[in-house]
Write a protein that holds these residues in place. Structure first.
Motif, PDB file in Angstrom:
ATOM      1  N   ASP A 129       0.759  -0.837   0.136  1.00 27.90           N
ATOM      2  CA  ASP A 129       0.162  -0.009  -0.150  1.00 27.90           C
ATOM      3  C   ASP A 129       1.124   1.588  -0.072  1.00 27.90           C
ATOM      4  O   ASP A 129      -0.194   2.701  -0.595  1.00 27.90           O
ATOM      5  N   GLU A 130       1.800   1.190   0.400  1.00 27.19           N
ATOM      6  CA  GLU A 130       3.069   2.558   0.009  1.00 27.19           C
ATOM      7  C   GLU A 130       4.047   2.003  -1.373  1.00 27.19           C
ATOM      8  O   GLU A 130       4.002   1.681  -2.175  1.00 27.19           O
ATOM      9  N   PRO A 131       4.468   3.694  -1.164  1.00 26.82           N
ATOM     10  CA  PRO A 131       5.093   3.708  -2.427  1.00 26.82           C
ATOM     11  C   PRO A 131       6.090   3.263  -2.722  1.00 26.82           C
ATOM     12  O   PRO A 131       7.324   2.436  -1.698  1.00 26.82           O
ATOM     13  N   ARG A 140       7.685  10.106 -10.336  1.00 28.84           N
ATOM     14  CA  ARG A 140       6.552   9.319 -10.892  1.00 28.84           C
ATOM     15  C   ARG A 140       6.619   8.656 -12.606  1.00 28.84           C
ATOM     16  O   ARG A 140       7.169   9.712 -13.386  1.00 28.84           O
ATOM     17  N   GLU A 161      -0.449  11.133 -17.364  1.00 28.00           N
ATOM     18  CA  GLU A 161      -0.725  10.854 -16.322  1.00 28.00           C
ATOM     19  C   GLU A 161       0.202   9.811 -15.301  1.00 28.00           C
ATOM     20  O   GLU A 161       0.729   8.716 -16.141  1.00 28.00           O
ATOM     21  N   ARG A 162       0.546   9.820 -14.335  1.00 25.11           N
ATOM     22  CA  ARG A 162       1.584   9.466 -13.765  1.00 25.11           C
ATOM     23  C   ARG A 162       1.314   8.147 -12.703  1.00 25.11           C
ATOM     24  O   ARG A 162       0.198   8.801 -11.906  1.00 25.11           O
ATOM     25  N   ALA A 163       1.662   7.895 -12.141  1.00 24.92           N
ATOM     26  CA  ALA A 163       1.385   6.278 -10.866  1.00 24.92           C
ATOM     27  C   ALA A 163       1.449   6.784 -10.463  1.00 24.92           C
ATOM     28  O   ALA A 163       2.423   7.747  -9.350  1.00 24.92           O
ATOM     29  N   ASP A 164       0.336   7.054  -9.087  1.00 23.66           N
ATOM     30  CA  ASP A 164       0.457   7.184  -7.802  1.00 23.66           C
ATOM     31  C   ASP A 164       1.779   6.915  -6.834  1.00 23.66           C
ATOM     32  O   ASP A 164       1.904   7.619  -5.780  1.00 23.66           O
ATOM     33  N   ASN A 165       2.261   5.553  -6.621  1.00 22.17           N
ATOM     34  CA  ASN A 165       3.015   5.172  -5.588  1.00 22.17           C
ATOM     35  C   ASN A 165       4.247   4.416  -6.232  1.00 22.17           C
ATOM     36  O   ASN A 165       4.915   4.070  -5.851  1.00 22.17           O
ATOM     37  N   TYR A 167       8.348   5.039  -8.153  1.00 23.23           N
ATOM     38  CA  TYR A 167       9.274   6.529  -8.169  1.00 23.23           C
ATOM     39  C   TYR A 167      10.308   5.768  -8.929  1.00 23.23           C
ATOM     40  O   TYR A 167      10.803   4.685  -8.009  1.00 23.23           O
TER      41      TYR A 167
END
Length: 168
Positions: A129-131, A140, A161-165, A167
């Motif tokens: 659930d975390e990056p 991202r 549009e970039r990925a949420d989590n 990097y």
């Protein structure tokens, strides 16, 4: 006492069995970062060590670092008569174990749902659930590109549009 040096006496057999025995224990505490306790040790308790004893934690593979969390059940052996060693987690009947096929490997976080799975075909899955940071990434990745065009078909706007989590 036997004069035959190759005959094992009950006493020597018991001594060997005592040195190579394994047992199950429970981790009662882990070192804090501010503590002077060596970082690769945890406190364990079982029938042999009812008052608790500091145990060395042996990683499963070279380069790994792992400390079982407090309350976890572990498999213990000893490097001498008095020093317990944690050789890994102990899964008993009814324990939740990672689902995998022979040859696969799962590395999961002991107190969250984060996990990395190495599949037989060489693919790597990362769940949590975390990056996820890859090589210390700070940007991202782009996962979709939308364009707006004018009446002549020229692109006048691009939306990324970039990925949420994740990097990179």
């Amino acid at each position: 006492m036997s004069t035959n040096p190759h005959r094992k006496t009950d006493r020597s057999q018991n001594r060997v069995a005592d040195l190579v025995s394994t047992s199950v224990g429970r981790v009662t505490s882990t070192p804090s970062v501010d503590d002077d306790t060596p970082i690769h040790h945890v406190e364990v308790r079982n029938e042999r060590y009812p008052e608790g004893k500091s145990a060395v934690v042996i990683p499963q593979a070279h380069g790994e670092g792992y400390l079982p969390p407090e309350g976890s059940t572990v498999l213990l052996t000893r490097i001498d008569r008095t020093t317990p060693v944690v050789v890994g987690p102990y899964y008993h009947a009814g324990s939740e174990t990672p689902a995998l096929e022979p040859g696969e490997r799962v590395v999961s976080h002991p107190t969250s749902d984060a996990r990395v799975k190495f599949h037989n075909d060489g693919a790597i899955s990362i769940d949590g659930d975390e990056p996820v940071y890859i090589n210390g990434g700070m940007r991202r990745p782009v996962v979709d590109v939308q364009t707006t065009t004018d009446a002549d078909g020229h692109v006048i706007d691009i939306t990324l549009e970039r990925a949420d989590n994740v990097y990179l």
